[in-house]
Scaffold this motif. Sequence first.
Motif, PDB file in Angstrom:
ATOM      1  N   ILE A 144       2.619  -5.371   2.575  1.00 21.27           N
ATOM      2  CA  ILE A 144       2.554  -4.862   1.989  1.00 21.27           C
ATOM      3  C   ILE A 144       3.669  -4.052   0.934  1.00 21.27           C
ATOM      4  N   THR A 145       3.755  -3.717  -0.213  1.00 21.47           N
ATOM      5  CA  THR A 145       4.724  -3.384  -1.245  1.00 21.47           C
ATOM      6  C   THR A 145       4.549  -2.164  -2.312  1.00 21.47           C
ATOM      7  N   GLU A 146       4.841  -1.078  -3.067  1.00 23.10           N
ATOM      8  CA  GLU A 146       4.575  -0.847  -4.180  1.00 23.10           C
ATOM      9  C   GLU A 146       5.674  -1.313  -4.971  1.00 23.10           C
ATOM     10  N   ASP A 147       5.324  -1.493  -6.067  1.00 27.08           N
ATOM     11  CA  ASP A 147       6.423  -1.557  -7.674  1.00 27.08           C
ATOM     12  C   ASP A 147       6.621   0.328  -8.217  1.00 27.08           C
ATOM     13  N   ALA A 148       7.810  -0.263  -9.351  1.00 25.99           N
ATOM     14  CA  ALA A 148       7.937   0.941  -9.939  1.00 25.99           C
ATOM     15  C   ALA A 148       6.650   1.144 -10.700  1.00 25.99           C
ATOM     16  N   SER A 149       5.578   0.910 -10.867  1.00 23.25           N
ATOM     17  CA  SER A 149       4.599   0.602 -11.842  1.00 23.25           C
ATOM     18  C   SER A 149       2.973   0.511 -11.338  1.00 23.25           C
ATOM     19  N   GLY A 150       3.405   0.958  -9.887  1.00 23.46           N
ATOM     20  CA  GLY A 150       1.667   2.010  -9.430  1.00 23.46           C
ATOM     21  C   GLY A 150       1.834   0.714  -8.545  1.00 23.46           C
ATOM     22  N   ASN A 151       1.476  -0.597  -9.300  1.00 23.65           N
ATOM     23  CA  ASN A 151       1.583  -1.821  -8.445  1.00 23.65           C
ATOM     24  C   ASN A 151       1.343  -1.786  -7.341  1.00 23.65           C
ATOM     25  N   ILE A 152       0.563  -2.609  -5.866  1.00 20.77           N
ATOM     26  CA  ILE A 152       0.479  -3.123  -5.082  1.00 20.77           C
ATOM     27  C   ILE A 152       0.609  -5.089  -5.110  1.00 20.77           C
ATOM     28  N   TRP A 153       1.434  -4.959  -4.206  1.00 17.10           N
ATOM     29  CA  TRP A 153       2.227  -6.337  -4.425  1.00 17.10           C
ATOM     30  C   TRP A 153       1.785  -6.744  -2.268  1.00 17.10           C
ATOM     31  N   THR A 154       0.711  -8.104  -2.327  1.00 17.56           N
ATOM     32  CA  THR A 154       0.577  -8.527  -0.579  1.00 17.56           C
ATOM     33  C   THR A 154       1.423 -10.059  -0.671  1.00 17.56           C
ATOM     34  N   PHE A 155       2.347 -10.342   0.265  1.00 14.96           N
ATOM     35  CA  PHE A 155       2.049 -11.201   0.470  1.00 14.96           C
ATOM     36  C   PHE A 155       1.184 -11.905   1.466  1.00 14.96           C
ATOM     37  N   ASN A 156       1.725 -13.127   1.516  1.00 11.86           N
ATOM     38  CA  ASN A 156       0.612 -14.017   2.562  1.00 11.86           C
ATOM     39  C   ASN A 156       0.865 -15.684   2.876  1.00 11.86           C
ATOM     40  N   GLU A 157       0.601 -16.380   3.354  1.00 16.60           N
ATOM     41  CA  GLU A 157       1.162 -17.874   3.383  1.00 16.60           C
ATOM     42  C   GLU A 157       0.679 -18.438   2.497  1.00 16.60           C
ATOM     43  N   ARG A 158       0.246 -18.310   1.295  1.00 16.07           N
ATOM     44  CA  ARG A 158      -0.499 -18.893   0.373  1.00 16.07           C
ATOM     45  C   ARG A 158       0.635 -18.269  -1.239  1.00 16.07           C
ATOM     46  N   GLY A 159       1.588 -17.165  -0.937  1.00 15.50           N
ATOM     47  CA  GLY A 159       2.110 -16.463  -1.742  1.00 15.50           C
ATOM     48  C   GLY A 159       1.517 -15.169  -2.467  1.00 15.50           C
ATOM     49  N   MET A 160       1.941 -14.117  -3.391  1.00 13.53           N
ATOM     50  CA  MET A 160       1.824 -13.155  -3.791  1.00 13.53           C
ATOM     51  C   MET A 160       0.882 -12.894  -4.521  1.00 13.53           C
ATOM     52  N   SER A 161      -0.042 -11.317  -4.816  1.00 13.66           N
ATOM     53  CA  SER A 161      -0.681 -11.390  -5.005  1.00 13.66           C
ATOM     54  C   SER A 161       0.104  -9.517  -5.781  1.00 13.66           C
ATOM     55  N   ARG A 162      -0.754  -9.094  -6.755  1.00 13.09           N
ATOM     56  CA  ARG A 162      -0.458  -8.288  -7.142  1.00 13.09           C
ATOM     57  C   ARG A 162      -1.536  -7.489  -8.085  1.00 13.09           C
ATOM     58  N   ILE A 163      -2.306  -6.854  -7.242  1.00 14.03           N
ATOM     59  CA  ILE A 163      -2.756  -5.127  -7.237  1.00 14.03           C
ATOM     60  C   ILE A 163      -3.064  -4.333  -8.414  1.00 14.03           C
ATOM     61  N   ASN A 164      -3.543  -4.050  -9.538  1.00 19.17           N
ATOM     62  CA  ASN A 164      -3.339  -2.448  -9.993  1.00 19.17           C
ATOM     63  C   ASN A 164      -4.086  -2.155  -9.972  1.00 19.17           C
ATOM     64  N   PRO A 165      -3.783  -0.800  -8.905  1.00 19.36           N
ATOM     65  CA  PRO A 165      -4.788  -0.419  -8.734  1.00 19.36           C
ATOM     66  C   PRO A 165      -5.820   0.653  -9.177  1.00 19.36           C
ATOM     67  N   ALA A 166      -5.428   1.119 -11.048  1.00 18.55           N
ATOM     68  CA  ALA A 166      -5.744   2.371 -11.642  1.00 18.55           C
ATOM     69  C   ALA A 166      -6.843   1.506 -12.209  1.00 18.55           C
ATOM     70  N   ASN A 167      -6.901  -0.175 -12.931  1.00 16.95           N
ATOM     71  CA  ASN A 167      -7.652  -0.998 -13.467  1.00 16.95           C
ATOM     72  C   ASN A 167      -8.390  -2.446 -12.351  1.00 16.95           C
ATOM     73  N   GLN A 168      -8.242  -1.859 -11.061  1.00 14.82           N
ATOM     74  CA  GLN A 168      -8.475  -3.024 -10.218  1.00 14.82           C
ATOM     75  C   GLN A 168      -8.122  -3.865 -10.326  1.00 14.82           C
ATOM     76  N   THR A 169      -7.520  -5.022 -11.406  1.00 14.67           N
ATOM     77  CA  THR A 169      -6.869  -6.231 -11.541  1.00 14.67           C
ATOM     78  C   THR A 169      -5.978  -7.204 -10.367  1.00 14.67           C
ATOM     79  N   ILE A 170      -5.861  -7.823 -10.468  1.00 10.96           N
ATOM     80  CA  ILE A 170      -5.074  -8.781  -9.223  1.00 10.96           C
ATOM     81  C   ILE A 170      -5.001 -10.190 -10.446  1.00 10.96           C
TER      82      ILE A 170
END
Length: 172
Positions: A144-170
Motif C-alpha cells: 500500500i502506498t499514497e501518491d502526491a494527490s492523496g490516492n491510495i494504491w494497493t498491489f496484488n498478483e493481478r496488478g494495482m488498484s488506485r482508490i480515491n478516498p475523497a470520492n471512493q472511486t477505484i
Amino acid sequence: INVLAAGKDGVLWIGTSVQGIFSFNKNTGKFTRYPFLMNDGTLKANNTLDDRTVICMYVDSDGILWIGTNLGGLNRFDTKINKFTSYLNRENGFTCLVSITEDSQKRIWAGTYLSGLFLFDRKTESFKRYSEKDGLLGNNSICITEDASGNIWTFNERGMSRINPANQTITN
C-alpha cells in the motif's frame, strides 16, 4: 526475522515468525521481548500481541507501532505506555494482515491476505473494507502506498488498484 521497523526514538522493532516482536534500543544496547498469544485464529488478546507470527509492521507519525499478524489481525502498540490493543475481527475478514501504512491524513490502511484493503479509523476503532466487490483487482493487498494527490494504491498478483478516498472511486 520476518520484518523490521525503525522508530524515531532509535528503537529497532523486530518481527519474527514464531516469537512475536522484540525491540532493540541502540542507545542502551537492550533487547526486549514482548508477550504474544499462540493463536489459532479464535483467541482474543488482552494487552498482548494477538499472534506469534508477525507479517508486517509500521511506525506511524505519532510513534505508535502497528503490527499485522498471521492468525491475528491489526495490533496497536503504544510504545509510551507499553500497551497492546488487538483489532482482530475474523467475521469481517480483518485478519492475516500483510501490509500497513499511514497516509498524509494520518489514516491507517491495512492490507490483508484474502479479504481486501481496510481503512482503519483510530478515533472510532472501526474500519471500512475495500474488496473485489468494490472494484479492487483482488483481495490480496500486499503493498500500500499514497501518491502526491492523496490516492491510495494497493498491489496484488493481478496488478494495482488506485482508490480515491475523497470520492471512493477505484481505478485498476
